[in-house]
Design a protein around this motif. Structure first.
Motif, mmCIF file in Angstrom:
data_model
loop_
_atom_site.group_PDB
_atom_site.id
_atom_site.type_symbol
_atom_site.label_atom_id
_atom_site.label_comp_id
_atom_site.label_asym_id
_atom_site.label_seq_id
_atom_site.Cartn_x
_atom_site.Cartn_y
_atom_site.Cartn_z
ATOM 1 N N PHE A 98 0.859 -1.175 0.000
ATOM 2 C CA PHE A 98 0.000 0.000 0.000
ATOM 3 C C PHE A 98 0.898 1.228 0.000
ATOM 4 C CE2 PHE A 98 -3.414 -2.707 1.906
ATOM 5 C CZ PHE A 98 -4.424 -2.393 1.009
ATOM 6 N N LEU A 99 0.619 2.158 -0.893
ATOM 7 C CA LEU A 99 1.344 3.425 -0.944
ATOM 8 C C LEU A 99 0.477 4.461 -1.631
ATOM 9 C CD1 LEU A 99 3.967 3.535 -3.821
ATOM 10 C CD2 LEU A 99 2.269 1.716 -3.635
ATOM 11 N N ASP A 100 0.651 5.700 -1.282
ATOM 12 C CA ASP A 100 -0.048 6.793 -1.960
ATOM 13 C C ASP A 100 0.921 7.368 -2.982
ATOM 14 O OD1 ASP A 100 -1.600 8.878 -2.772
ATOM 15 O OD2 ASP A 100 -1.637 9.915 -0.829
ATOM 16 N N TYR A 101 0.979 6.745 -4.149
ATOM 17 C CA TYR A 101 2.028 7.097 -5.110
ATOM 18 C C TYR A 101 1.811 8.460 -5.743
ATOM 19 C CZ TYR A 101 -0.519 6.396 -9.533
ATOM 20 O OH TYR A 101 -1.386 6.524 -10.597
ATOM 21 N N ASP A 102 0.551 8.941 -5.783
ATOM 22 C CA ASP A 102 0.272 10.230 -6.416
ATOM 23 C C ASP A 102 -0.087 11.318 -5.405
ATOM 24 O OD1 ASP A 102 -2.102 9.069 -5.680
ATOM 25 O OD2 ASP A 102 -3.086 9.265 -7.631
ATOM 26 N N ASN A 103 0.051 11.025 -4.119
ATOM 27 C CA ASN A 103 -0.174 12.003 -3.045
ATOM 28 C C ASN A 103 -1.555 12.652 -3.085
ATOM 29 O OD1 ASN A 103 2.349 11.506 -2.042
ATOM 30 N ND2 ASN A 103 3.231 13.489 -2.583
ATOM 31 N N ASP A 104 -2.580 11.840 -3.391
ATOM 32 C CA ASP A 104 -3.936 12.379 -3.396
ATOM 33 C C ASP A 104 -4.685 12.042 -2.111
ATOM 34 O OD1 ASP A 104 -4.401 9.686 -3.705
ATOM 35 O OD2 ASP A 104 -5.662 9.882 -5.491
ATOM 36 N N GLY A 105 -3.993 11.422 -1.155
ATOM 37 C CA GLY A 105 -4.612 11.093 0.121
ATOM 38 C C GLY A 105 -5.261 9.729 0.185
ATOM 39 N N TYR A 133 -2.577 -0.381 -8.988
ATOM 40 C CA TYR A 133 -3.976 0.028 -8.981
ATOM 41 C C TYR A 133 -4.116 1.338 -8.220
ATOM 42 C CZ TYR A 133 -5.505 -4.525 -10.750
ATOM 43 O OH TYR A 133 -5.718 -5.633 -11.528
ATOM 44 N N ARG A 134 -4.660 2.343 -8.895
ATOM 45 C CA ARG A 134 -4.874 3.661 -8.277
ATOM 46 C C ARG A 134 -6.215 3.679 -7.557
ATOM 47 N NH1 ARG A 134 -7.631 8.212 -9.935
ATOM 48 N NH2 ARG A 134 -6.985 10.143 -8.902
ATOM 49 N N ASP A 167 11.915 14.029 -2.873
ATOM 50 C CA ASP A 167 11.206 14.969 -3.745
ATOM 51 C C ASP A 167 9.718 15.035 -3.424
ATOM 52 O OD1 ASP A 167 10.270 12.558 -4.713
ATOM 53 O OD2 ASP A 167 10.760 12.964 -6.816
ATOM 54 N N GLY A 168 9.288 14.302 -2.391
ATOM 55 C CA GLY A 168 7.901 14.361 -1.960
ATOM 56 C C GLY A 168 7.018 13.237 -2.451
ATOM 57 N N TYR A 169 7.549 12.316 -3.257
ATOM 58 C CA TYR A 169 6.758 11.212 -3.795
ATOM 59 C C TYR A 169 7.459 9.884 -3.524
ATOM 60 C CZ TYR A 169 3.798 14.560 -6.234
ATOM 61 O OH TYR A 169 2.924 15.577 -6.521
ATOM 62 N N GLY A 191 0.552 16.031 -15.494
ATOM 63 C CA GLY A 191 -0.195 16.022 -14.255
ATOM 64 C C GLY A 191 -0.327 14.671 -13.589
ATOM 65 N N SER A 192 0.240 13.638 -14.185
ATOM 66 C CA SER A 192 0.189 12.309 -13.590
ATOM 67 C C SER A 192 1.592 11.875 -13.196
ATOM 68 C CB SER A 192 -0.425 11.303 -14.577
ATOM 69 O OG SER A 192 -1.757 11.644 -14.884
ATOM 70 N N ARG A 193 1.669 10.742 -12.518
ATOM 71 C CA ARG A 193 2.950 10.220 -12.064
ATOM 72 C C ARG A 193 3.320 8.971 -12.846
ATOM 73 N NH1 ARG A 193 5.268 14.166 -9.573
ATOM 74 N NH2 ARG A 193 6.766 12.632 -8.783
ATOM 75 N N THR A 194 4.615 8.808 -13.067
ATOM 76 C CA THR A 194 5.106 7.622 -13.757
ATOM 77 C C THR A 194 6.405 7.184 -13.100
ATOM 78 O OG1 THR A 194 5.652 6.696 -15.928
ATOM 79 C CG2 THR A 194 6.469 8.889 -15.459
#
Length: 635
Positions: A98-105, A133-134, A167-169, A191-194
């Motif tokens: 489990f991780l918040d890879y895109d920092n959306d909470g 899976y997002r 870097d925050g991610y 605007g997305s993460r990769t």
């Protein structure tokens, strides 16, 4: 009737146990992970319904776990590459994070996958890959594997997530057979993460590599393939940058594996036990701060060897056969220690000396052995299960109970195996435990525990009465009494959690923002299962999402120590970068408060040499609190 048939090469090894203990000897020889404990005369209760005679005064709460895998859109299925030859890695399964890879909470899900062996690929479909899976925040998940750059095929095992470049991610490190991979989390410009493969630049891939185009029969390959298992990010030197510890299981090649020729009559070849394979050293990589890591394994003191033979000329051999790791500050001196679960050999406790080195103190601390013997150890976790009393939990092999190492003296690092005293030993003995973690599933302020279980051999029910290949997960409720833990039945937690599977990795997180902790279980060669915690106790809670400043402390705040005081009770937690078996649970900390509706004080000890301490007073309950190091205002 099924009989074990040893080859002439292994006759002497097998003959005495067979003559002395009959069926038990056959079992021990075949699997090689077990002590010569007598097998139960009648089938033990494998399911979670078995209760101890001494029930708690307070009834076990009814907290239902609901299987929402299909509804949530999770379609992952693990592939282990099996093609009938029973190679050791095929038994291991893979982990999950489990991780918040895109920092959306919202906590997202990363599943590790294995693949087909060279020369035995499936020509009818796509090769197996990792799966990301997002979490969409509405109870469903979206498969973003390809756009996130993780449609990667490898013989994957474990995963750990942490922001190694501040870097925050969060970034990802994957272990596996034939090489490890580091993926850097970056913006795709839209605007997305990769994730980009940073393995070569970072220098953390391990020796050798995957034989993409092998010459000749893969099964005859003698060249060694790196066989890494669990891994954990940590800041061992307290410089504010995340370093990396990697477990290695055994010294392995297909040829070594195939040279072990024990068979089961009528069933062909059996999986080779770890005793047939030499051990391996772990890796410790120091983060240099420029995207690169330095291998400091030897000089930092995490390589453990012993001489094979007598005299100074006898060769040194690696001791470890490592499957699980948890990083925790055992003595709370501000320096993270490393505890390693080893399969059939002694466990390790690497005590951080605070000068860039570790001292292995497993034997003198009581961590190395359980009841004086090495066990088949897989998953591992650390937590405070009573006020002021912490323990190491280790999931062990079938017919071995869970190991529960209670810390009796933090300053002297002295542990005692308290599995029997705390009510765990008897109910956990028969199952084969892989994943293992502490979590407060009913939010009463006491850490409960869960194991994810499943056997290695599909034919085990024929060989040993009372054993099954697919096994239920096991949940223990912490009752807070003299014997802390009570096994939980389906009548208390619902039947979905206990549906038998060939369980391996597992993790927990609050996936829906309701404050309670949900669970994911992975299956070797099968589908994963996501279970939503539907609560039922109406207990209060507090969640903290910590973020270091990236200078004094790492951005992920891994290694932070937190104390919560509420209603006259004190709870302590640590932010841990990996736990269980090949897996990582969420980094945010959840504190159950029971009926207490007010928190008096929260004290945060930030990691790092000069991390400092932050005190929060009277934070509102039933809320998520993001806490940033150095911020003038707490959200």
């Amino acid at each position: 009737m099924l009989r074990l048939v040893p080859t002439p090469r292994t006759f002497l090894f097998f003959a005495m146990p067979l003559l002395l203990v009959g069926v038990v000897g056959a079992w021990c020889v075949w699997m090689g992970w077990l002590r010569t404990d007598p097998a139960p005369a009648s089938p033990p209760d494998v399911g979670p319904a078995r209760q101890r005679d001494s029930s708690p005064n307070v009834p076990i709460p009814k907290v239902r776990f609901m299987d929402i895998t299909e509804k949530a859109g999770i379609r992952f299925r693990h592939a282990n590459g099996s093609f009938g030859q029973k190679l050791l890695p095929e038994t291991m399964g893979a982990g999950v994070a489990f991780l918040d890879y895109d920092n959306d909470g919202w906590q997202d899900l990363l599943f590790v996958n294995s693949c087909h062996w060279p020369g035995h690929e499936d020509k009818t479909g796509d090769a197996p890959t990792l799966a990301l899976y997002r979490n969409k925040g509405d109870g469903t998940f979206e498969d973003v594997t390809k756009p996130a750059g993780l449609a990667v095929t490898m013989y994957g095992m474990g995963v750990t997530a942490g922001d190694y470049d501040n870097d925050g991610y969060p970034d990802l490190f994957l272990t596996g057979v034939g090489g490890n991979r580091l993926f850097h989390n970056a913006s795709d410009g839209n605007g997305s993460r990769t994730f980009a493969d940073a393995t070569q630049t970072a220098g953390v891939g391990g020796p050798g590599g995957w034989p993409a185009t092998p010459e000749g029969d893969f099964l005859k390959r003698k060249e060694l393939l790196n066989f890494s298992s669990s891994a954990a990010f940590l800041d061992y030197d307290a410089d504010g940058r995340l370093d990396l510890f990697v477990c290695n299981y055994v010294t392995w090649s297909p040829a070594i594996d195939m040279s072990q020729t024990s068979t089961l009559t009528g069933s062909g070849r059996a999986f080779g036990p770890p005793r047939f394979f030499p051990g391996a050293q772990g890796f410790l990589y120091r983060n240099l701060g420029n995207g690169r890591f330095e291998d400091v394994s030897a000089k930092a003191g995490i390589e453990v060897s012993k001489r094979e033979g007598i005299g100074a000329q006898a060769p040194l051999r690696p001791v470890g056969k490592s499957l699980g790791v948890v990083v925790c500050d055992v003595d709370e001196d501000g320096w993270p220690d490393i505890v390693v679960a080893n399969d059939t050999v002694q466990n390790f406790l690497f005590h951080n000396q605070g000068d860039g080195t570790f001292k292995e103190v497993g034997q003198e601390s009581g961590v190395a052995y359980a009841e004086g013997q090495a066990r088949g150890a897989m998953g591992i976790d650390w937590g405070e299960y009573r006020p002021g009393r912490s323990a190491i939990l280790i999931g062990n092999f079938a017919n071995e109970p869970n190991t529960f190492l209670r810390l009796d003296n933090p300053q002297k690092l002295l542990f005692t195996d308290a599995a029997t005293a705390e009510g765990i030993a008897g109910p956990s003995r028969s199952l084969l435990k892989f994943g293992a973690f502490f979590f407060d599933y009913d939010l009463d302020g006491r850490l409960d525990l869960l194991t994810c279980n499943g056997h290695l051999e599909p034919e085990i029910p024929v060989l040993q009465k009372g054993q099954t290949y697919q096994q239920p997960a096991q949940l223990f409720w912490n009752c807070g009494g003299k014997h802390s833990f009570e096994p939980v039945a389906a009548e208390h937690a619902g039947p979905d959690l206990f549906k038998p599977m060939v369980g391996r990795g597992c993790a927990f997180a609050d996936i829906d923002g309701d404050g309670d902790l949900d669970v994911v279980l992975t299956e070797n060669g099968g589908p994963a299962r996501l279970l939503r915690n539907d609560g039922g106790t109406r207990h209060h809670w507090l969640r903290l999402v910590l973020e270091g400043d990236g200078q004094r402390s790492n951005k992920s705040a891994i290694g932070a120590r937190v104390t919560v005081e509420a209603g006259g009770q004190v709870q302590r937690r640590q932010v841990i970068g990996a736990r269980g078996y090949l897996s990582q649970s969420e980094l945010p900390l959840t504190f159950g408060l029971g009926q207490t509706a007010k928190v008096d004080r929260v004290t945060i000890h930030w990691p790092g040499k000069d991390g400092g301490t932050l005190v929060l007073t009277d934070p509102p309950v039933n809320r998520v609190h993001p806490v940033r190091q150095g911020a003038k205002k707490v959200d």
